[in-house]
Structures are given as C-alpha cells and as structure tokens.
Design a protein around this motif. Structure first.
Motif, PDB file in Angstrom:
ATOM      1  N   TRP A  31     -36.250 128.885  55.018  1.00 13.27           N
ATOM      2  CA  TRP A  31     -35.431 128.400  53.905  1.00 13.27           C
ATOM      3  C   TRP A  31     -36.026 128.833  52.567  1.00 13.27           C
ATOM      4  O   TRP A  31     -35.318 129.265  51.670  1.00 13.27           O
ATOM      5  N   SER A  35     -33.769 131.202  50.282  1.00 10.88           N
ATOM      6  CA  SER A  35     -33.112 130.563  49.137  1.00 10.88           C
ATOM      7  C   SER A  35     -33.948 130.582  47.865  1.00 10.88           C
ATOM      8  O   SER A  35     -33.415 130.370  46.781  1.00 10.88           O
ATOM      9  N   GLU A  37     -35.853 128.285  47.172  1.00  9.36           N
ATOM     10  CA  GLU A  37     -36.078 126.857  46.908  1.00  9.36           C
ATOM     11  C   GLU A  37     -37.185 126.343  47.814  1.00  9.36           C
ATOM     12  O   GLU A  37     -37.290 126.754  48.961  1.00  9.36           O
ATOM     13  N   ALA A  40     -35.088 122.454  51.655  1.00 10.61           N
ATOM     14  CA  ALA A  40     -33.658 122.526  51.969  1.00 10.61           C
ATOM     15  C   ALA A  40     -32.976 121.297  51.368  1.00 10.61           C
ATOM     16  O   ALA A  40     -33.594 120.245  51.204  1.00 10.61           O
ATOM     17  N   SER A  48     -26.302 118.485  45.690  1.00  5.41           N
ATOM     18  CA  SER A  48     -26.095 119.595  46.630  1.00  5.41           C
ATOM     19  C   SER A  48     -24.630 119.666  47.038  1.00  5.41           C
ATOM     20  O   SER A  48     -23.938 118.662  47.135  1.00  5.41           O
ATOM     21  N   HIS A  49     -24.166 120.879  47.286  1.00  2.10           N
ATOM     22  CA  HIS A  49     -22.766 121.094  47.664  1.00  2.10           C
ATOM     23  C   HIS A  49     -22.651 121.288  49.168  1.00  2.10           C
ATOM     24  O   HIS A  49     -23.594 121.691  49.844  1.00  2.10           O
ATOM     25  N   GLU A  52     -23.916 124.603  51.047  1.00  3.08           N
ATOM     26  CA  GLU A  52     -25.378 124.723  51.125  1.00  3.08           C
ATOM     27  C   GLU A  52     -25.952 123.756  52.155  1.00  3.08           C
ATOM     28  O   GLU A  52     -26.835 124.118  52.939  1.00  3.08           O
ATOM     29  N   LEU A  55     -24.962 125.029  55.676  1.00  2.16           N
ATOM     30  CA  LEU A  55     -25.737 126.227  56.012  1.00  2.16           C
ATOM     31  C   LEU A  55     -27.161 125.844  56.397  1.00  2.16           C
ATOM     32  O   LEU A  55     -27.692 126.327  57.406  1.00  2.16           O
ATOM     33  N   ALA A  56     -27.774 124.968  55.621  1.00  2.00           N
ATOM     34  CA  ALA A  56     -29.140 124.531  55.930  1.00  2.00           C
ATOM     35  C   ALA A  56     -29.193 123.862  57.304  1.00  2.00           C
ATOM     36  O   ALA A  56     -30.104 124.120  58.093  1.00  2.00           O
TER      37      ALA A  56
END
Length: 88
Positions: A31, A35, A37, A40, A48-49, A52, A55-56
């Motif tokens: 991750w 990303s 980031e 996650a 967070s949307h 995302e 996907l995580a």
C-alpha cells in the motif's frame, strides 16, 4: 478425525497466525509503495472515498489469500517430510 489431522492441527493454527502477520506486513508495504500513503484508509474514515476503501480491502484480501495459501502449503509439505504422510 484421523491421527494425521490431529497431529497437523497445531501446525495449521501456528501457520494461520504467521500468515496473518506476514500478510499484514506485506500489505502495509504494498500500500505504501502503490499509494505513497503510510497507511491504508479505514472503512470508517470519513475523509476516505468508497473507491479507495474498496481497493484497499481488495488488495488486502488478495495478499492475505496468497500468503495464507503459501504458508498452508509449506506447512503441509513440511509435515509430510517429517511424518511421511500428507495431512488429510
């Protein structure tokens, strides 16, 4: 339950715990690389949307499944080398 299953049970339990730890470490690294980031997104993180978060979760699940299968297979092969029998 046959003797092989009973003898293999502790190997499977330890392997499962090890797989979880290894998968968690692998997921954090993947991750971070993918990303940029450090962590996650959490499903309950308001900022967070959906894409995302999903996907995580998908990446984490895939990594866990692969690591678990590898650890389970390795444990079964080691058991056979030690006992001469495949854990049924």
């Amino acid at each position: 339950m046959n003797a092989n299953k009973i003898m293999y049970k502790p190997v499977g339990l330890i392997g499962g715990a090890l797989a979880g730890v290894l998968a968690g470490i692998a997921f954090k690294q993947v991750w971070r690389l993918a990303s940029g980031e450090p962590d996650a997104p959490k499903a309950t993180d308001e900022s967070s949307h959906w894409p995302e978060i999903l996907l995580a979760a998908a990446v984490q699940g895939a990594i866990f499944a692969v690591v678990k299968a590898a650890v389970d297979r390795g444990g079964a092969q080691s058991f056979r080398r030690l006992t001469g029998k495949w854990p049924a």
